[in-house]
Design a protein around this motif. Structure first.
Motif, PDB file in Angstrom:
ATOM      1  N   TYR A 308       0.873  -1.176   0.000  1.00  0.00           N
ATOM      2  CA  TYR A 308       0.000   0.000   0.000  1.00  0.00           C
ATOM      3  C   TYR A 308       0.902   1.216   0.000  1.00  0.00           C
ATOM      4  CZ  TYR A 308      -3.605   3.354   1.409  1.00  0.00           C
ATOM      5  OH  TYR A 308      -4.476   4.427   1.466  1.00  0.00           O
ATOM      6  N   ILE A 309       0.917   1.926  -1.125  1.00  0.00           N
ATOM      7  CA  ILE A 309       1.762   3.116  -1.218  1.00  0.00           C
ATOM      8  C   ILE A 309       0.865   4.345  -1.106  1.00  0.00           C
ATOM      9  CG2 ILE A 309       3.583   2.011  -2.549  1.00  0.00           C
ATOM     10  CD1 ILE A 309       2.370   3.144  -5.076  1.00  0.00           C
ATOM     11  N   SER A 310       1.324   5.303  -0.346  1.00  0.00           N
ATOM     12  CA  SER A 310       0.487   6.466  -0.092  1.00  0.00           C
ATOM     13  C   SER A 310       1.340   7.685   0.198  1.00  0.00           C
ATOM     14  CB  SER A 310      -0.431   6.190   1.102  1.00  0.00           C
ATOM     15  OG  SER A 310      -1.161   7.345   1.469  1.00  0.00           O
ATOM     16  N   ASP A 311       0.908   8.810  -0.375  1.00  0.00           N
ATOM     17  CA  ASP A 311       1.478  10.082   0.043  1.00  0.00           C
ATOM     18  C   ASP A 311       0.990  10.389   1.451  1.00  0.00           C
ATOM     19  OD1 ASP A 311       2.608  10.569  -2.517  1.00  0.00           O
ATOM     20  OD2 ASP A 311       0.685  11.308  -3.235  1.00  0.00           O
ATOM     21  N   THR A 312       1.785  11.103   2.199  1.00  0.00           N
ATOM     22  CA  THR A 312       1.378  11.552   3.529  1.00  0.00           C
ATOM     23  C   THR A 312       1.119  13.057   3.475  1.00  0.00           C
ATOM     24  OG1 THR A 312       3.591  12.126   4.303  1.00  0.00           O
ATOM     25  CG2 THR A 312       2.903   9.805   4.516  1.00  0.00           C
ATOM     26  N   PRO A 313       0.583  13.639   4.542  1.00  0.00           N
ATOM     27  CA  PRO A 313       0.400  15.100   4.556  1.00  0.00           C
ATOM     28  C   PRO A 313       1.695  15.873   4.385  1.00  0.00           C
ATOM     29  CG  PRO A 313      -0.940  14.081   6.265  1.00  0.00           C
ATOM     30  CD  PRO A 313      -0.063  13.004   5.714  1.00  0.00           C
ATOM     31  N   ASP A 314       2.847  15.221   4.534  1.00  0.00           N
ATOM     32  CA  ASP A 314       4.119  15.908   4.292  1.00  0.00           C
ATOM     33  C   ASP A 314       4.223  16.425   2.859  1.00  0.00           C
ATOM     34  OD1 ASP A 314       4.995  15.582   6.854  1.00  0.00           O
ATOM     35  OD2 ASP A 314       6.290  13.862   6.424  1.00  0.00           O
ATOM     36  N   LYS A 315       3.443  15.838   1.973  1.00  0.00           N
ATOM     37  CA  LYS A 315       3.429  16.313   0.590  1.00  0.00           C
ATOM     38  C   LYS A 315       2.963  17.766   0.522  1.00  0.00           C
ATOM     39  CE  LYS A 315       1.814  14.850  -4.009  1.00  0.00           C
ATOM     40  NZ  LYS A 315       1.057  13.815  -4.745  1.00  0.00           N
ATOM     41  N   HIS A 316       2.214  18.203   1.526  1.00  0.00           N
ATOM     42  CA  HIS A 316       1.661  19.552   1.531  1.00  0.00           C
ATOM     43  C   HIS A 316       2.487  20.536   2.358  1.00  0.00           C
ATOM     44  CE1 HIS A 316      -2.482  17.689   0.395  1.00  0.00           C
ATOM     45  NE2 HIS A 316      -1.701  17.891  -0.653  1.00  0.00           N
ATOM     46  N   ARG A 317       3.688  20.137   2.704  1.00  0.00           N
ATOM     47  CA  ARG A 317       4.601  21.082   3.340  1.00  0.00           C
ATOM     48  C   ARG A 317       5.229  21.977   2.277  1.00  0.00           C
ATOM     49  NH1 ARG A 317       8.769  17.408   6.351  1.00  0.00           N
ATOM     50  NH2 ARG A 317       9.710  19.461   6.718  1.00  0.00           N
ATOM     51  N   GLU A 318       5.768  23.092   2.729  1.00  0.00           N
ATOM     52  CA  GLU A 318       6.463  23.977   1.804  1.00  0.00           C
ATOM     53  C   GLU A 318       7.685  23.261   1.239  1.00  0.00           C
ATOM     54  OE1 GLU A 318       5.666  26.951   0.679  1.00  0.00           O
ATOM     55  OE2 GLU A 318       3.780  26.915   1.831  1.00  0.00           O
ATOM     56  N   ASN A 319       7.910  23.432  -0.060  1.00  0.00           N
ATOM     57  CA  ASN A 319       9.087  22.852  -0.726  1.00  0.00           C
ATOM     58  C   ASN A 319       9.186  21.351  -0.497  1.00  0.00           C
ATOM     59  OD1 ASN A 319       9.917  25.495  -1.524  1.00  0.00           O
ATOM     60  ND2 ASN A 319      10.764  25.804   0.541  1.00  0.00           N
ATOM     61  N   ALA A 320       8.040  20.675  -0.645  1.00  0.00           N
ATOM     62  CA  ALA A 320       8.005  19.239  -0.367  1.00  0.00           C
ATOM     63  C   ALA A 320       7.939  18.416  -1.649  1.00  0.00           C
ATOM     64  CB  ALA A 320       6.809  18.921   0.529  1.00  0.00           C
ATOM     65  N   GLU A 321       8.712  18.806  -2.658  1.00  0.00           N
ATOM     66  CA  GLU A 321       8.668  18.121  -3.946  1.00  0.00           C
ATOM     67  C   GLU A 321       9.115  16.668  -3.852  1.00  0.00           C
ATOM     68  OE1 GLU A 321       7.444  19.284  -6.788  1.00  0.00           O
ATOM     69  OE2 GLU A 321       6.882  21.132  -5.754  1.00  0.00           O
ATOM     70  N   ASN A 322       9.886  16.326  -2.814  1.00  0.00           N
ATOM     71  CA  ASN A 322      10.405  14.965  -2.686  1.00  0.00           C
ATOM     72  C   ASN A 322       9.459  14.040  -1.936  1.00  0.00           C
ATOM     73  OD1 ASN A 322      12.820  15.631  -4.028  1.00  0.00           O
ATOM     74  ND2 ASN A 322      13.734  16.389  -2.118  1.00  0.00           N
ATOM     75  N   ASN A 323       8.257  14.510  -1.623  1.00  0.00           N
ATOM     76  CA  ASN A 323       7.331  13.706  -0.840  1.00  0.00           C
ATOM     77  C   ASN A 323       6.185  13.128  -1.669  1.00  0.00           C
ATOM     78  OD1 ASN A 323       8.547  13.901   1.766  1.00  0.00           O
ATOM     79  ND2 ASN A 323       7.905  16.044   1.832  1.00  0.00           N
ATOM     80  N   ALA A 324       6.323  13.124  -2.985  1.00  0.00           N
ATOM     81  CA  ALA A 324       5.306  12.526  -3.852  1.00  0.00           C
ATOM     82  C   ALA A 324       5.575  11.028  -3.961  1.00  0.00           C
ATOM     83  CB  ALA A 324       5.313  13.191  -5.228  1.00  0.00           C
ATOM     84  N   LEU A 325       5.341  10.321  -2.869  1.00  0.00           N
ATOM     85  CA  LEU A 325       5.709   8.904  -2.797  1.00  0.00           C
ATOM     86  C   LEU A 325       4.938   8.062  -3.798  1.00  0.00           C
ATOM     87  CD1 LEU A 325       5.858   8.587   1.097  1.00  0.00           C
ATOM     88  CD2 LEU A 325       7.707   9.128  -0.486  1.00  0.00           C
ATOM     89  N   ALA A 326       3.645   8.317  -3.934  1.00  0.00           N
ATOM     90  CA  ALA A 326       2.830   7.523  -4.852  1.00  0.00           C
ATOM     91  C   ALA A 326       3.293   7.711  -6.291  1.00  0.00           C
ATOM     92  CB  ALA A 326       1.356   7.894  -4.706  1.00  0.00           C
ATOM     93  N   SER A 327       3.514   8.957  -6.695  1.00  0.00           N
ATOM     94  CA  SER A 327       3.969   9.226  -8.063  1.00  0.00           C
ATOM     95  C   SER A 327       5.310   8.558  -8.339  1.00  0.00           C
ATOM     96  CB  SER A 327       4.082  10.739  -8.290  1.00  0.00           C
ATOM     97  OG  SER A 327       2.826  11.373  -8.161  1.00  0.00           O
ATOM     98  N   ASP A 328       6.241   8.692  -7.401  1.00  0.00           N
ATOM     99  CA  ASP A 328       7.564   8.100  -7.595  1.00  0.00           C
ATOM    100  C   ASP A 328       7.478   6.580  -7.706  1.00  0.00           C
ATOM    101  OD1 ASP A 328       8.611  10.632  -7.433  1.00  0.00           O
ATOM    102  OD2 ASP A 328       9.254  10.450  -5.342  1.00  0.00           O
ATOM    103  N   SER A 329       6.648   5.960  -6.888  1.00  0.00           N
ATOM    104  CA  SER A 329       6.520   4.496  -6.922  1.00  0.00           C
ATOM    105  C   SER A 329       5.914   4.017  -8.232  1.00  0.00           C
ATOM    106  CB  SER A 329       5.659   4.033  -5.745  1.00  0.00           C
ATOM    107  OG  SER A 329       6.259   4.338  -4.509  1.00  0.00           O
TER     108      SER A 329
END
Length: 654
Positions: A308-329
């Motif tokens: 189960y891959i999921s983005d977390t709310p960290d994706k909505h932090r400022e300058n959080a381009e590296n937190n798109a876990l679902a897209s990267d996976s």
């Protein structure tokens, strides 16, 4: 002028008005005091209904070891089955239910699920409901009532802009002006988790048209139910969202809190269904274990590890381009494909990174075949998104090597229960003429057969731009443009009437070995703005079952093929060059002739089965049917071309 400025200032002040910390605490205290503590059941299992579907979780956990996890997976293609699974799981929960979703409407499907959740809370189950603000129920009074309905029932809204549960059109404009990025940062993750053992995730929200219950427009969608150890990962992910500061109890928001402070917690009104017999039939089916076994459990596939891959709310932090876990996976899965990628998305608007990925894939010495199932203009609920897809057809076909299939608005062989919609359609004596799905509910007619037979009745005025019962502008995926002009982003008018079907499934199959079902539209919103999730199963049996489902969607009865139009007899090279240059312009893409058009398969002795567009015999077996088949050409055709010419700047938010 002065009056206008005064009105604008008043609107700004009222829109930004929030409760003080003391007022928020007061509203919370009032809500807490109002919550009933009565438990209707004293049993240790909270009087849960015995369920063979819920039992899959225990069976999978018992068969699992840390080194060799075991799971059961059920592909939920049919809307009524997807709703049945949800109601049955809610009733079978013994201690906890966590529900996370983007849209939760107050129509029949939403009311039924909400009523079942409340019943579970009253019998002793802890229920937590996490909704995205922009599509969370319709009425302030509903949210206020739920805030104080029961000690076992909690509701939070994710990322509420302007400190409110609901925002009006003027407030939306203000939010767009002051907080554009935050306004677009939405929780698109969807999950229902029962007892930390069985979870459902996929494309469906809580609204009639996701379960074949709308009499005008329904989605061909897909979820997956998984039972086993991965449910623990789902639970952990839900906890991350639930405890995040962006998830706010509804009673602490300005409009709901003020309602509670002024008048106390309102009573939740009795549930009234638009079609009570249909709701009761679903309740009865959910209590019938024979139906649960036949329609759901019998189709469970035993698999090993599930991710189960999921983005977390960290994706909505400022300058959080590296937190798109679902897209990267998902991109990583595509990168490692060898033979075939099957991609199903309702909105074919690719991000820059996705375009680079597919361009590189196509440039390989022996590239994998890429099959894309998406919406046609006639089927989509978001014609602006389609216009951007239409703009880049040449790129998709020529530079990425896509084989594109666009879903028809009246598919002849789709897993859609037309009878369940409640549409007033005549008895046309189609028994035996329309292919039935073995999993269909008794007496239901499959596919678009009824709609297909209603030729010659004129444009579908009641179900599209002239509809009386206008849907909320918050009822679709595109938050950033949802408050545009009332008729700007509804389904286009068609040449004939019927219950229209639009693609909404988000799925992928890699080399018929890995199957993915999730929430990601494979678009810029999914990469940069929305939190997304997906279930990934590396199992050939599951992958083939999912591939078969997608192949059904792209069959000639259900989809048109997109291919290059015939070359003009003269100056074809010049025309191509001009069109290519025009396409690359961010504005003023005004060249009237597009690279590709839609084709219909014409079977015959020399054309026994469908072909890929690259097959030498393609043009002998397919006929062109125009850029926008089935569409009643007019204003929407013109606006589609306008957005094709001028809308490239919208791509990042689409």
């Amino acid at each position: 002028m002065l009056r206008g400025l005064t009105a604008l200032l008043a609107l700004t002040l009222s829109a930004c008005a929030s409760l003080s910390p003391a007022q928020r605490d007061r509203a919370s205290a009032i809500a807490a005091a109002a919550r009933s503590q009565q438990i209707d059941c004293a049993a240790a299992d909270a009087c849960a209904q015995a369920s063979p579907l819920h039992a899959l979780g225990g069976q999978a956990l018992a068969a699992s070891t840390p080194e060799q996890p075991r799971h059961y997976a059920v592909i939920l293609d049919r809307g009524p089955d997807a709703l049945l699974a949800r109601i049955n799981l809610i009733r079978s929960a013994t201690h906890s239910l966590d529900l996370q979703t983007y849209i939760f409407d107050e129509d029949d499907a939403g009311k039924l699920v909400l009523d079942e959740l409340l019943a579970a809370a009253r019998r002793g189950v802890r229920v937590r409901l996490l909704l995205d603000q922009l599509a969370a129920l319709r009425h302030i009074d509903t949210l206020a009532a739920l805030s104080g309905v029961h000690v076992n029932f909690e509701v939070k809204l994710y990322n509420p802009v302007l400190h409110r549960a609901r925002i009006t059109y003027p407030r939306y404009v203000l939010a767009a002006a002051c907080c554009w990025r935050r306004l677009n940062q939405r929780m698109h993750t969807k999950l229902l988790l029962a007892d930390g053992q069985v979870g459902i995730s996929g494309g469906r929200n809580y609204q009639d048209d996701y379960y074949d219950w709308d009499d005008e427009y329904n989605f061909r969608d897909r979820d997956v139910l998984v039972a086993g150890p991965v449910a623990d990962v789902m639970g952990t992910d839900f906890e991350v969202f639930w405890s995040d500061r962006r998830s706010v109890p509804v009673e602490r928001l300005a409009d709901v809190g003020q309602r509670i402070i002024d008048d106390g917690v309102p009573a939740l009104p009795p549930i009234e269904f638009e079609r009570p017999q249909r709701a009761q039939a679903m309740r009865d089916a959910a209590a019938d274990n024979a139906q649960i076994q036949e329609r759901l459990v019998a189709h469970a596939i035993q698999v090993g590890a599930v991710r189960y891959i999921s983005d977390t709310p960290d994706k909505h932090r400022e300058n959080a381009e590296n937190n798109a876990l679902a897209s990267d996976s998902l991109r990583n899965l595509i990168t490692h494909s060898r033979e075939e990628v099957m991609l199903q998305t309702p909105y074919l608007v690719l991000s820059k990174s996705a375009q680079q990925l597919f361009r590189g894939l196509h440039d390989r010495p022996d590239p994998p075949r890429v099959i894309v199932s998406t919406n046609s203009l006639a089927a989509t609920d978001a014609f602006i998104a389609y216009a951007l897809s239409y703009k880049y057809k040449r790129r998709y076909l020529r530079e990425f090597g896509f084989n594109i299939y666009e879903y028809k608005p009246f598919p002849a062989d789709a897993p859609i229960d037309i009878a369940a919609t409640g549409a007033s359609l005549p008895d046309l004596g189609l028994e035996g003429l329309v292919e039935r799905d073995d999993r269909a509910h008794p007496n239901s007619v499959q596919g678009g057969g009824l709609a297909e037979s209603r030729r010659g009745e004129g444009p579908d005025r009641n179900s599209v731009i002239y509809r009386q019962r206008y849907r909320q502008p918050l009822a679709r995926e595109y938050a950033a443009i949802r408050y545009a002009r009332r008729r700007s982003n509804e389904p286009v008018p068609l040449k004939r009437a019927g219950v229209r079907i639009g693609m909404h499934a988000k799925s992928m199959v890699i080399d018929e070995r890995i199957g993915v079902i999730g929430t990601h539209n494979f678009d810029p919103r999914g990469d940069h703005y929305n939190t997304e999730s997906a279930v990934v199963i590396d199992d050939p049996v599951f992958a083939r079952a999912l591939a078969d489902s997608i192949r059904r969607d792209i069959a000639p009865a259900n989809s048109w093929v997109i291919a290059r139009r015939d070359k003009p007899p003269i100056f074809s090279g010049l025309e191509y060059s001009i069109a290519k240059i025009s396409e690359h312009l961010p504005l003023f893409d005004l060249w009237p002739v597009r690279y590709a058009t839609s084709y219909e398969f014409v079977p015959g002795p020399d054309c026994p089965s469908p072909l890929y567009r690259t097959d030498p015999g393609f043009r002998a077996c397919y006929k062109p049917v125009g850029d926008f088949p089935e569409v009643n050409l007019g204003v929407k055709s013109l606006t589609t071309r306008i957005f094709t010419a001028f809308g490239a700047g919208l791509a990042p938010i689409l």
